[in-house]
Enzyme design. Structure first.
Site, PDB file in Angstrom:
ATOM      1  N   GLU A   1     -17.564  -5.381  24.343  1.00 24.69           N
ATOM      2  CA  GLU A   1     -16.778  -6.475  24.297  1.00 24.69           C
ATOM      3  C   GLU A   1     -15.596  -6.432  23.460  1.00 24.69           C
ATOM      4  O   GLU A   1     -14.403  -6.686  23.934  1.00 24.69           O
ATOM      5  CB  GLU A   1     -17.645  -7.913  23.721  1.00 24.69           C
ATOM      6  CG  GLU A   1     -18.670  -8.323  24.866  1.00 24.69           C
ATOM      7  CD  GLU A   1     -19.803  -7.693  24.697  1.00 24.69           C
ATOM      8  OE1 GLU A   1     -20.748  -7.995  25.282  1.00 24.69           O
ATOM      9  OE2 GLU A   1     -19.786  -6.692  23.737  1.00 24.69           O
TER      10      GLU A   1
ATOM     11  N   HIS B   1     -27.555 -17.440  24.265  1.00 25.13           N
ATOM     12  CA  HIS B   1     -26.675 -17.353  25.314  1.00 25.13           C
ATOM     13  C   HIS B   1     -25.950 -18.560  25.805  1.00 25.13           C
ATOM     14  O   HIS B   1     -25.139 -18.422  26.634  1.00 25.13           O
ATOM     15  CB  HIS B   1     -27.217 -16.629  26.348  1.00 25.13           C
ATOM     16  CG  HIS B   1     -27.448 -15.127  26.324  1.00 25.13           C
ATOM     17  ND1 HIS B   1     -28.541 -14.778  25.240  1.00 25.13           N
ATOM     18  CD2 HIS B   1     -27.367 -14.119  27.055  1.00 25.13           C
ATOM     19  CE1 HIS B   1     -28.302 -13.298  25.393  1.00 25.13           C
ATOM     20  NE2 HIS B   1     -27.850 -12.859  26.441  1.00 25.13           N
TER      21      HIS B   1
ATOM     22  N   ILE C   1     -10.346   8.104   0.751  1.00 28.77           N
ATOM     23  CA  ILE C   1     -10.381   6.640  -0.076  1.00 28.77           C
ATOM     24  C   ILE C   1     -10.239   5.454   0.864  1.00 28.77           C
ATOM     25  O   ILE C   1      -9.708   5.231   1.627  1.00 28.77           O
ATOM     26  CB  ILE C   1      -9.165   6.825  -1.048  1.00 28.77           C
ATOM     27  CG1 ILE C   1      -9.256   8.017  -1.869  1.00 28.77           C
ATOM     28  CG2 ILE C   1      -8.883   5.480  -1.715  1.00 28.77           C
ATOM     29  CD1 ILE C   1     -10.264   8.054  -3.106  1.00 28.77           C
TER      30      ILE C   1
ATOM     31  N   HIS D   1       0.870  -1.205  -0.086  1.00 32.83           N
ATOM     32  CA  HIS D   1       0.123   0.196   0.003  1.00 32.83           C
ATOM     33  C   HIS D   1       0.910   1.062   0.074  1.00 32.83           C
ATOM     34  O   HIS D   1       1.391   1.731   0.887  1.00 32.83           O
ATOM     35  CB  HIS D   1      -0.962   0.015   1.150  1.00 32.83           C
ATOM     36  CG  HIS D   1      -1.714  -1.185   1.372  1.00 32.83           C
ATOM     37  ND1 HIS D   1      -1.250  -2.525   1.631  1.00 32.83           N
ATOM     38  CD2 HIS D   1      -3.065  -1.566   1.081  1.00 32.83           C
ATOM     39  CE1 HIS D   1      -2.159  -3.475   1.761  1.00 32.83           C
ATOM     40  NE2 HIS D   1      -3.484  -2.871   1.365  1.00 32.83           N
TER      41      HIS D   1
ATOM     42  N   ASN E   1      -8.246  11.012   3.870  1.00 33.86           N
ATOM     43  CA  ASN E   1      -8.013  11.216   2.557  1.00 33.86           C
ATOM     44  C   ASN E   1      -9.339  10.700   1.604  1.00 33.86           C
ATOM     45  O   ASN E   1      -8.745  10.711   0.504  1.00 33.86           O
ATOM     46  CB  ASN E   1      -6.599  10.435   2.224  1.00 33.86           C
ATOM     47  CG  ASN E   1      -6.901   8.887   2.560  1.00 33.86           C
ATOM     48  OD1 ASN E   1      -7.946   8.170   2.387  1.00 33.86           O
ATOM     49  ND2 ASN E   1      -5.725   8.039   2.912  1.00 33.86           N
TER      50      ASN E   1
ATOM     51  N   HIS F   1      -1.844  -1.286   7.237  1.00 34.19           N
ATOM     52  CA  HIS F   1      -1.479  -1.654   5.807  1.00 34.19           C
ATOM     53  C   HIS F   1      -0.489  -0.611   5.285  1.00 34.19           C
ATOM     54  O   HIS F   1       0.072  -0.841   4.359  1.00 34.19           O
ATOM     55  CB  HIS F   1      -3.017  -1.504   4.803  1.00 34.19           C
ATOM     56  CG  HIS F   1      -3.479  -0.275   4.909  1.00 34.19           C
ATOM     57  ND1 HIS F   1      -4.778  -0.175   5.927  1.00 34.19           N
ATOM     58  CD2 HIS F   1      -3.538   0.872   4.304  1.00 34.19           C
ATOM     59  CE1 HIS F   1      -5.235   1.233   5.748  1.00 34.19           C
ATOM     60  NE2 HIS F   1      -4.393   1.650   4.702  1.00 34.19           N
TER      61      HIS F   1
ATOM     62  N   HIS G   1      -4.166   2.879  -3.394  1.00 35.26           N
ATOM     63  CA  HIS G   1      -4.403   2.474  -2.065  1.00 35.26           C
ATOM     64  C   HIS G   1      -3.527   0.813  -1.649  1.00 35.26           C
ATOM     65  O   HIS G   1      -2.716   0.916  -0.703  1.00 35.26           O
ATOM     66  CB  HIS G   1      -5.757   2.198  -1.579  1.00 35.26           C
ATOM     67  CG  HIS G   1      -6.271   1.478  -0.424  1.00 35.26           C
ATOM     68  ND1 HIS G   1      -6.134   2.337   0.829  1.00 35.26           N
ATOM     69  CD2 HIS G   1      -6.232   0.216  -0.005  1.00 35.26           C
ATOM     70  CE1 HIS G   1      -6.457   1.538   1.777  1.00 35.26           C
ATOM     71  NE2 HIS G   1      -6.521   0.375   1.183  1.00 35.26           N
TER      72      HIS G   1
ATOM     73  N   PRO H   1      -5.676  -5.735  11.024  1.00 39.18           N
ATOM     74  CA  PRO H   1      -7.176  -5.817  11.230  1.00 39.18           C
ATOM     75  C   PRO H   1      -7.746  -4.203  11.531  1.00 39.18           C
ATOM     76  O   PRO H   1      -7.341  -3.990  12.624  1.00 39.18           O
ATOM     77  CB  PRO H   1      -7.296  -6.615  12.199  1.00 39.18           C
ATOM     78  CG  PRO H   1      -6.153  -7.619  12.066  1.00 39.18           C
ATOM     79  CD  PRO H   1      -5.054  -6.714  11.983  1.00 39.18           C
ATOM     80  N   LEU H   2      -8.374  -3.550  10.862  1.00 34.72           N
ATOM     81  CA  LEU H   2      -8.763  -2.192  11.067  1.00 34.72           C
ATOM     82  C   LEU H   2      -9.427  -1.882  12.469  1.00 34.72           C
ATOM     83  O   LEU H   2     -10.259  -2.726  12.726  1.00 34.72           O
ATOM     84  CB  LEU H   2      -9.397  -1.452   9.947  1.00 34.72           C
ATOM     85  CG  LEU H   2      -8.480  -1.521   8.653  1.00 34.72           C
ATOM     86  CD1 LEU H   2      -9.272  -1.065   7.269  1.00 34.72           C
ATOM     87  CD2 LEU H   2      -7.294  -0.614   8.702  1.00 34.72           C
TER      88      LEU H   2
ATOM     89  N   ARG I   1     -17.305 -19.950  37.788  1.00 35.29           N
ATOM     90  CA  ARG I   1     -17.415 -18.400  37.891  1.00 35.29           C
ATOM     91  C   ARG I   1     -16.935 -17.858  39.221  1.00 35.29           C
ATOM     92  O   ARG I   1     -16.462 -16.861  39.420  1.00 35.29           O
ATOM     93  CB  ARG I   1     -18.541 -17.834  37.335  1.00 35.29           C
ATOM     94  CG  ARG I   1     -19.908 -18.122  38.072  1.00 35.29           C
ATOM     95  CD  ARG I   1     -20.830 -17.319  37.435  1.00 35.29           C
ATOM     96  NE  ARG I   1     -22.402 -17.645  38.406  1.00 35.29           N
ATOM     97  CZ  ARG I   1     -23.236 -16.770  38.271  1.00 35.29           C
ATOM     98  NH1 ARG I   1     -23.272 -15.741  37.585  1.00 35.29           N
ATOM     99  NH2 ARG I   1     -24.290 -17.219  38.827  1.00 35.29           N
TER     100      ARG I   1
ATOM    101  N   HIS J   1     -20.511 -18.550  32.067  1.00 37.57           N
ATOM    102  CA  HIS J   1     -21.927 -19.106  31.354  1.00 37.57           C
ATOM    103  C   HIS J   1     -21.343 -19.909  30.126  1.00 37.57           C
ATOM    104  O   HIS J   1     -21.650 -19.722  28.993  1.00 37.57           O
ATOM    105  CB  HIS J   1     -22.626 -18.092  31.125  1.00 37.57           C
ATOM    106  CG  HIS J   1     -23.368 -17.064  32.291  1.00 37.57           C
ATOM    107  ND1 HIS J   1     -22.324 -16.473  33.177  1.00 37.57           N
ATOM    108  CD2 HIS J   1     -24.667 -16.986  32.871  1.00 37.57           C
ATOM    109  CE1 HIS J   1     -23.102 -15.792  34.312  1.00 37.57           C
ATOM    110  NE2 HIS J   1     -24.368 -16.211  33.859  1.00 37.57           N
TER     111      HIS J   1
END
Length: 707
Positions: free
Chosen positions: A432, A494, A209, A47, A207, A87, A283, A137-138, A378, A482
């Site tokens: 989360e 769930h 794009i 890129h 930008n 990137h 790009h 990973p954006l 838990r 859970h």
């Protein structure tokens, strides 16, 4: 409102005549741009557009703004830099090379995106000094940065004293349109605004794009107004391709605003200097040989030469090596004086940063005896977590608005909030994914072992962060309660089925599903002993008995014989709540039954073959029992009693019986198989893969890298 900054100075004029002598500043920025074009073109992949567009921003940060030490990339006093739009990593590698980081030589730039390169296609923090977190990973990077800023403020509030600002750094972020569209960034940035993280400064490469084309195709909101609504301090630079003074002024204003994180909208032209600038054509693809040549000519370079760094440019950047060492020496002197005045605090800081555990910590874990009160794992997890938190100030974390259910509240501290940054318990809200990414950033900062909690079903909301924790080597405790159909009334939305196996098949993650109190404590013991491996805990809502034969120490082997018979006719291998179900089922069967508890399959796989054959010997039928999907179990067993469908809404005990996991139904299903299909298995020899495969290894550095 949004402060818009304009200046008149233009450090790089794209159409400057080659006969004019460029200034050193112009040559530095032109070098970044031409190197970006060469690096991507040479790889024939990558890129180039964002690095060329952000060159002025990058130069300013590395040349003037940030404090760092190229000789010691892990110097604790450094500012943190996160390339969220990962990137565009050619830009980061170029800056690391220019400023003298030893991990990124010119030869490494020439191996960009090639196997065994220290310049991979997206930043990986375990490879190169100067890369704080793995991004690509954006949205993950900017969310990690929120965690880093939280960590800085927490460590400062905990340890700084008058005259001793031991923790006093900024976290700088480059981000782009893609990150702004990802939900994880919204979650994390919303929390950052609430927390008033004044030392977090984000520079947004605005930008217009993305890969598909202009952002008008799908993204037309006012990002600045959105961040104002989050509670951020928002600034705008109209021409970040040229106007270095405006960018500098914006960062100065950002530093002056100490009660809010700052977001600087930097309007740029992607691929600045290319014939395709301002389009999605620059790009994610190399410019092409002819375009690269004209870029070089435009910026005053010889079009026939490649990977050129003018001598005066390199000399100017390499002054950062000595300057960084002096900054580090000054910080070290301050820390020595701090150590003399506050020896206990200094010792604790040193221990935490080194990732070492306090003496005798494991002795604090709760121990249980058979016959003691049945308790949900838990709740047992909450007791173990609090026992460790009392002596481990590095344990900092919280829940995604499920504290009463996850049992993660810490009795030894207060909440981390804007006015109480010394607090160690985080209220992440219903976020989360942001929570997981923030926890990774806290760990990456140093001195913190984060824990983050929600229901196991919702680990899927945050799994990209779990995966990056594993890939990056973040020691992060994911506390997931859970854990099965035993959830009951909340129903199949769930009730986890496939999630346990999703985690198990992810490299470099330990998936613990303990059966009782000792196994829960043992899971925490193993998790805390890791250096570069995250752990996931799958914990029950329903009460489980304290088992005869369980122990804290046994968990380290992953699987062990809990309950045995001489010359058993069948082996049950089970996890979590199903272990006690198998113990009771064995009492109802005429066959002699060995019970194997397997709280962590990955640890079992790492044991010597001889041990695994002792636990799961030849010529004995093996039945796996787990209230989850069957995937993976045929490595250890000849058949399974597992979930074939989603669950259902009803009382937990009724669901357990309906789906075949009550002792009576386990016994009936096992007996039917042994008297039917199991006989055919026996006739063929009854072997399974776990009886033959060599011990597996967890190795973060799965490729041998070399310069």
């Amino acid at each position: 409102g949004i402060c818009v900054l304009h200046h008149t100075r233009t450090p790089v004029e794209a159409n400057k005549s080659q006969t004019e002598m460029p200034s050193l500043l112009e040559k530095q920025i032109a070098t970044i741009r031409t190197l970006a074009a060469d690096v991507v073109q040479n790889a024939n992949s990558g890129h180039p557009g964002a690095p060329m567009g952000m060159a002025v921003m990058a130069h300013l940060l590395w040349d003037e703004i940030m404090k760092y030490s190229p000789k010691n990339p892990k110097w604790m006093g450094r500012d943190r830099f996160v390339l969220s739009n990962g990137h565009s990593c050619a830009l980061q590698y170029i800056m690391l090379h220019l400023t003298g980081y030893e991990d990124v030589q010119m030869g490494d730039l020439k191996k960009f995106r090639k196997l065994k390169s220290f310049c991979p296609g997206h930043p990986e923090c375990h490879l190169s000094g100067g890369v704080e977190v793995s991004t690509g990973p954006l949205g993950q990077g900017i969310s990690n940065a929120v965690g880093m800023a939280i960590a800085e403020s927490h460590m400062a509030a905990t340890y700084n004293k008058p005259g001793f600002d031991i923790f006093d750094n900024y976290t700088f972020v480059f981000t782009g349109d893609g990150c702004m569209q990802e939900g994880v960034a919204s979650e994390a940035c919303s929390l950052a605004g609430h927390l008033g993280l004044g030392k977090l400064i984000v520079l947004y490469d605005d930008n217009n794009i993305t890969i598909d084309g202009d952002t008008t195709l799908s993204f037309t909101e006012d990002v600045g107004k959105r961040f104002e609504a989050y509670g951020w301090h928002v600034l705008e630079v109209k021409d970040a391709n040229r106007d270095i003074d405006a960018i500098r002024a914006a960062i100065t204003l950002a530093k002056q605003e100490t009660s809010k994180p700052s977001f600087i909208k930097c309007r740029t032209v992607i691929g600045f200097g290319s014939t395709k600038q301002g389009t999605h054509g620059v790009h994610g693809s190399p410019l092409g040989d002819e375009d690269v040549k004209q870029v070089k000519e435009k910026f005053g370079f010889d079009s026939k030469e490649t990977f050129v760094v003018p001598e005066d440019v390199l000399k100017a950047y390499r002054t950062k090596v000595e300057a960084g060492s002096k900054l580090e020496e000054s910080w070290n002197s301050k820390f020595k004086a701090y150590e003399a005045k506050y020896p206990d605090l200094a010792s604790e800081i040193t221990r935490r940063i080194a990732g070492k555990l306090p003496e005798g910590w494991a002795d604090k874990l709760p121990k249980y005896k058979p016959g003691e009160k049945a308790v949900a794992t838990r709740s047992l997890s909450g007791k173990a977590l609090n026992a460790l938190a009392n002596i481990m100030p590095e344990l900092v974390g919280g829940s995604a608005d499920l504290t009463p259910s996850n049992k993660t509240a810490l009795a030894c501290t207060v909440d981390y909030q804007k006015d109480t940054p010394h607090g160690r318990y985080m209220r992440f809200g219903v976020r989360e994914h942001g929570m997981g990414a923030i926890g990774n950033g806290m760990q990456a900062y140093g001195g913190i072992v984060p824990f983050t909690a929600t229901f196991l079903t919702f680990i899927e909301y945050m799994f990209p962060a779990v995966r990056l924790a594993a890939l990056s080597g973040h020691k992060h405790l994911f506390i997931m309660t859970h854990d099965s159909i035993g959830v009951g009334e909340d129903g199949p939305t769930h009730q986890p089925v496939e999630q346990v196996n999703l985690v198990r098949c992810t490299p470099n993650v330990l998936m613990f599903r303990p059966a009782d109190g000792n196994e829960t404590s043992g899971s925490y013991k193993v998790a805390m002993e890791q250096d570069f491996t995250p752990s996931v805990f799958a914990l029950s809502r329903q009460n489980l008995p304290q088992l005869e034969g369980s122990s804290i120490e046994a968990v380290a082997k992953g699987g062990y014989v809990l309950n045995d018979e001489k010359e058993p006719d069948v082996i049950f291998v089970a996890t979590g709540s199903e272990v006690s179900g198998c113990v009771e089922a064995a009492k109802l069967m005429k066959q002699k039954v060995r019970i194997v508890s397997m709280p962590c399959a990955k640890l079992f796989d790492e044991q010597p073959l001889e041990y695994r054959r002792e636990v799961l010997p030849f010529k004995i039928p093996i039945i796996a029992v787990e209230a989850a999907a069957a995937a993976g179990w045929y490595k250890y067993a000849h058949t399974t009693i597992t979930m074939k469908t989603f669950g259902a809404s009803g009382k937990g005990s009724d669901c357990i019986d309906y789906f075949g996991f009550s002792p009576k139904k386990i016994a009936a299903a096992a007996t039917a198989w042994l008297e039917g299909t199991g006989k055919a298995y026996a006739a063929q020899g009854l072997s399974v893969a776990a009886q033959f495969e060599p011990a597996s290894k967890r190795d973060l550095h799965y490729v041998h890298y070399e310069h």
